[in-house]
Design a protein around this motif. Structure first.
Motif, short mmCIF file in Angstrom:
data_model
loop_
_atom_site.label_atom_id
_atom_site.label_comp_id
_atom_site.label_asym_id
_atom_site.label_seq_id
_atom_site.Cartn_x
_atom_site.Cartn_y
_atom_site.Cartn_z
N ARG A 217 0.84 -1.19 0.00
CA ARG A 217 0.00 0.00 0.00
C ARG A 217 0.88 1.24 0.00
NH1 ARG A 217 -5.81 -0.37 2.56
NH2 ARG A 217 -5.59 -2.61 2.36
N GLU A 218 0.51 2.18 -0.84
CA GLU A 218 1.36 3.36 -0.99
C GLU A 218 1.42 4.18 0.29
OE1 GLU A 218 0.68 6.33 -4.14
OE2 GLU A 218 1.02 4.60 -5.47
N LYS A 219 0.23 4.47 0.83
CA LYS A 219 0.17 5.39 1.98
C LYS A 219 -0.09 4.65 3.28
CE LYS A 219 -1.82 9.72 0.35
NZ LYS A 219 -3.15 10.31 0.39
N PRO A 220 0.52 5.07 4.39
CA PRO A 220 0.16 4.47 5.68
C PRO A 220 -1.26 4.89 6.09
CG PRO A 220 1.80 6.21 5.98
CD PRO A 220 1.52 6.13 4.51
N ILE A 221 -1.86 4.11 6.95
CA ILE A 221 -3.21 4.44 7.43
C ILE A 221 -3.06 5.13 8.79
CG2 ILE A 221 -5.46 3.48 8.08
CD1 ILE A 221 -4.68 0.98 6.37
N ASP A 222 -3.65 6.31 8.94
CA ASP A 222 -3.60 7.03 10.22
C ASP A 222 -4.69 6.51 11.14
OD1 ASP A 222 -1.51 8.64 9.62
OD2 ASP A 222 -2.75 10.31 8.88
N LEU A 223 -4.30 6.19 12.38
CA LEU A 223 -5.29 5.70 13.35
C LEU A 223 -5.23 6.58 14.60
CD1 LEU A 223 -4.39 1.91 13.01
CD2 LEU A 223 -6.42 3.01 12.08
N PRO A 224 -6.37 7.12 15.06
CA PRO A 224 -6.34 7.97 16.26
C PRO A 224 -5.96 7.16 17.49
CG PRO A 224 -8.52 8.00 15.20
CD PRO A 224 -7.71 6.95 14.51
N VAL A 225 -5.29 7.83 18.43
CA VAL A 225 -4.92 7.18 19.70
C VAL A 225 -5.62 7.95 20.82
CG1 VAL A 225 -3.00 6.68 21.27
CG2 VAL A 225 -2.67 6.46 18.81
N TYR A 226 -6.30 7.22 21.71
CA TYR A 226 -7.02 7.87 22.82
C TYR A 226 -6.35 7.52 24.14
CZ TYR A 226 -10.63 7.70 19.18
OH TYR A 226 -11.30 7.79 17.99
N GLU A 227 -6.36 8.49 25.06
CA GLU A 227 -5.80 8.27 26.41
C GLU A 227 -6.95 8.07 27.39
OE1 GLU A 227 -2.58 8.23 26.83
OE2 GLU A 227 -1.98 9.10 24.90
N GLY A 228 -6.80 7.10 28.30
CA GLY A 228 -7.76 6.97 29.39
C GLY A 228 -7.34 7.91 30.52
N SER A 229 -8.05 7.87 31.66
CA SER A 229 -7.64 8.71 32.79
C SER A 229 -6.36 8.15 33.41
CB SER A 229 -8.76 8.82 33.83
OG SER A 229 -9.31 7.55 34.08
N THR A 230 -6.15 6.84 33.27
CA THR A 230 -4.90 6.20 33.64
C THR A 230 -4.82 4.90 32.83
OG1 THR A 230 -3.62 5.31 35.50
CG2 THR A 230 -5.98 5.05 35.67
N GLY A 231 -3.68 4.27 32.82
CA GLY A 231 -3.58 2.99 32.11
C GLY A 231 -3.21 3.16 30.65
N PRO A 232 -3.14 2.03 29.92
CA PRO A 232 -2.69 2.07 28.54
C PRO A 232 -3.60 2.92 27.65
CG PRO A 232 -2.90 -0.19 29.31
CD PRO A 232 -3.51 0.69 30.36
N SER A 233 -3.02 3.56 26.65
CA SER A 233 -3.84 4.26 25.66
C SER A 233 -4.33 3.22 24.64
CB SER A 233 -3.03 5.37 24.98
OG SER A 233 -1.74 4.92 24.71
N VAL A 234 -5.29 3.61 23.82
CA VAL A 234 -5.84 2.66 22.84
C VAL A 234 -5.74 3.24 21.44
CG1 VAL A 234 -7.47 1.64 24.50
CG2 VAL A 234 -8.24 3.50 23.03
N ILE A 235 -5.55 2.35 20.48
CA ILE A 235 -5.52 2.76 19.07
C ILE A 235 -6.89 2.45 18.49
CG2 ILE A 235 -4.41 2.37 16.84
CD1 ILE A 235 -1.96 1.27 18.43
N ASP A 236 -7.53 3.46 17.94
CA ASP A 236 -8.87 3.27 17.37
C ASP A 236 -8.73 2.64 15.98
OD1 ASP A 236 -11.33 3.49 16.20
OD2 ASP A 236 -11.72 5.54 16.87
N VAL A 237 -9.10 1.37 15.90
CA VAL A 237 -8.91 0.64 14.62
C VAL A 237 -10.23 0.51 13.84
CG1 VAL A 237 -6.91 -0.69 15.43
CG2 VAL A 237 -9.20 -1.60 15.80
N ARG A 238 -11.25 1.28 14.27
CA ARG A 238 -12.57 1.07 13.65
C ARG A 238 -12.59 1.34 12.15
NH1 ARG A 238 -16.27 4.36 17.73
NH2 ARG A 238 -14.35 5.56 17.86
N SER A 239 -11.69 2.23 11.69
CA SER A 239 -11.74 2.57 10.26
C SER A 239 -11.13 1.46 9.39
CB SER A 239 -10.98 3.87 10.01
OG SER A 239 -9.62 3.68 10.37
N LEU A 240 -10.47 0.48 10.02
CA LEU A 240 -9.75 -0.53 9.22
C LEU A 240 -10.68 -1.36 8.35
CD1 LEU A 240 -6.90 -1.84 11.55
CD2 LEU A 240 -6.78 -0.19 9.70
N VAL A 241 -11.90 -1.57 8.82
CA VAL A 241 -12.83 -2.39 8.04
C VAL A 241 -13.02 -1.80 6.64
CG1 VAL A 241 -14.91 -1.30 9.04
CG2 VAL A 241 -15.05 -3.59 8.09
N SER A 242 -13.04 -0.46 6.57
CA SER A 242 -13.23 0.16 5.25
C SER A 242 -11.96 0.07 4.40
CB SER A 242 -13.68 1.61 5.40
OG SER A 242 -12.68 2.30 6.10
#
Ligand code: ACO
Length: 425
Positions: A13-38
């Motif tokens: 794939r030519e371009k990388p896919i940008d995925l938002p990263v969210y922070e909780g109030s504490t603990g690990p952050s999460v990568i939002d992969v919801r757009s990957l299905v498309s």
């Protein structure tokens, strides 16, 4: 939400896919992969070891540090200063109750402890030998037949009413599972008793004579329930959420949680601990069982050791270890051969490199099984007691999900079966 991003680079794939990263109030952050299905790809995470399936404000666990917080409060402080019902209120409402709010909550619970007499008839259909978890999942699911048409799951008051009913009735139903198995009459809940006293009375009382419940035992039962009240997105809670995500009746959702809890890798572990101790049978055979647990060609695992999330001492196990000593002392069973095996097994495993290297410590089920056995509760009832304690957590998560926008839970798969082929002519 932060502006942090992760980039996914896919071969071809030519371009990388940008995925938002969210922070909780504490603990690990999460990568939002919801757009990957498309983009035509899914993430792959069997066992959900790295997947956050929801947002939650209820419970936080740091498994490496051995931290468990309910609504921010450490479990050790709650176990010392609070009660099962106060923690239930906390889980459901977000903050500790005022003394008046707690009294009113306790009063509501007390008022709802009885179950419809028709439920008694359900039990008549079960063989005396039925596993109590089989009966519990059936009768809790059966409650949905009594509370369905008038229940609007989009109404916050209705959801709270379901929560109160479930927390109140679960000890009654759990005790009924026991009484049915031993052929004794069901004992009705007594409004003058606390929830824990009532539970012990419904288990061991008979209509023939008054029972007295030792304060040490009542306190131990209340703390056992409290320690099990919630544990974040474990298998049974996730099952309740998944069932609830389709808009199902909450009593039916709880029945699905009970089914998920039953297995020996989850709530059934305390029953498995006692079965294992009986199989070991004698202190002289502990080494043999430790070798079996370490042998990769042997499926045997040391029951009550290890945890999916805790790679440090489970903070609940520290509390329950202390209660275990108090209960054994109160009941004068300190010298019971089974408990001696348990103590020695714990010591030897904690000194063993295999368990240390893998950070396998005794979990809450190791000690809860021993306490319950000392109280004279049959092993097949252990998981039912866990379910009774976990009820506020299950219903708090169900309520949290329904209080916010939610989607039906629907995992995807990596398909490895046959591709299209024609039926033989
Ligand atoms: N006895 C022996 N070895 C064990 C045990 C055990 N109880 N638990 C884990 N291991 C070993 C595994 O074989 C693995 O070894 P390896 O790295 O050489 O392959 C390593 O420790 C890591 O184990 P995993 O299976 O990756 O750990 P996972 O997080 O998947 O499993 C579980 C956690 C299911 C709880 C596991 O520790 C277990 O089966 N324990 C016994 C059952 C039990 O007590 N369950 C109660 C859980 S607590 C609860 O539900 C409240």
């Amino acid at each position: 939400m932060s502006d942090k991003k992760a980039q996914l680079v896919l071969d071809g794939r030519e371009k990388p896919i940008d995925l938002p990263v969210y922070e909780g109030s504490t603990g690990p952050s999460v990568i939002d992969v919801r757009s990957l299905v498309s983009e035509g790809v899914f993430t792959y995470d069997p066992g959900f070891v790295s997947t956050a399936a929801c947002d939650s404000n209820i419970t936080y666990i740091d498994g490496n540090a051995g931290i468990l917080l309910h609504r921010g409060y450490p479990i050790e402080q709650l176990a010392e200063k609070s009660s099962f019902l106060e923690v239930s209120y906390l889980l459901l409402n977000g903050d500790l109750p005022s003394p008046q709010e707690l009294a009113s909550f306790e009063e509501k619970i007390r008022y709802h402890t009885m179950v419809d007499e028709q439920i008694h008839e359900f039990f008549k259909g079960f063989p005396r030998t039925a596993h109590p978890m089989a009966m519990l999942s059936a009768v809790v699911g059966g409650l949905s037949a009594f509370y369905h048409d008038d229940l609007d799951i989009d109404n916050a008051d209705h959801r709270m009413q379901a929560a109160i009913r479930l927390i109140a009735k679960m000890p009654t139903l759990a005790a009924m599972c026991y009484k049915h198995g031993i052929g004794q009459p069901f004992i009705y809940p007594q409004n003058k008793m606390s929830l824990a006293e009532n539970f012990v009375n419904m288990l061991f009382g008979t209509p023939c004579e008054e029972t007295t419940v030792s304060p040490v035992i009542a306190k131990a039962v209340d703390t056992l329930f409290l320690l099990h009240a919630d544990h974040e997105q474990n298998a049974s809670t996730s099952t309740v959420r998944l069932a609830g995500s389709t808009g199902s009746n909450p009593y039916a959702c709880l029945a699905s949680g009970i089914a998920a809890l039953w297995g020996p890798a989850h709530g059934g572990a305390n029953e498995a601990v006692l079965d294992m101790l009986s199989k070991i049978g004698d202190e002289s055979r502990i080494d043999e069982f430790l070798l079996k647990a370490k042998d990769k060609n042997d499926p045997f695992r040391l029951m009550g050791f290890g945890h999916r999330v805790y790679k440090n001492y489970d903070p609940r196990a520290t509390v329950i270890r202390g209660i275990c000593a108090e209960v054994l002392d109160e009941l004068g069973v300190d010298n019971d051969p089974l408990f001696k095996i348990a103590r020695k097994l714990e010591k030897l495993a904690l000194e063993d490199d295999y368990f240390n290297e893998r950070k396998l410590f005794p979990n809450v089920d190791f000690y809860s099984g021993i306490i319950l056995k000392a109280m004279g509760i049959p092993t097949s009832l252990f998981t039912v007691i866990f379910a009774t304690g976990r009820t506020p957590g299950w219903i708090a998560h169900w309520n949290e999900m329904l209080s916010n926008p939610y989607k039906i839970g629907r995992p995807r798969q990596l398909y490895k079966g046959e591709t299209k082929r024609d039926y033989p002519a």
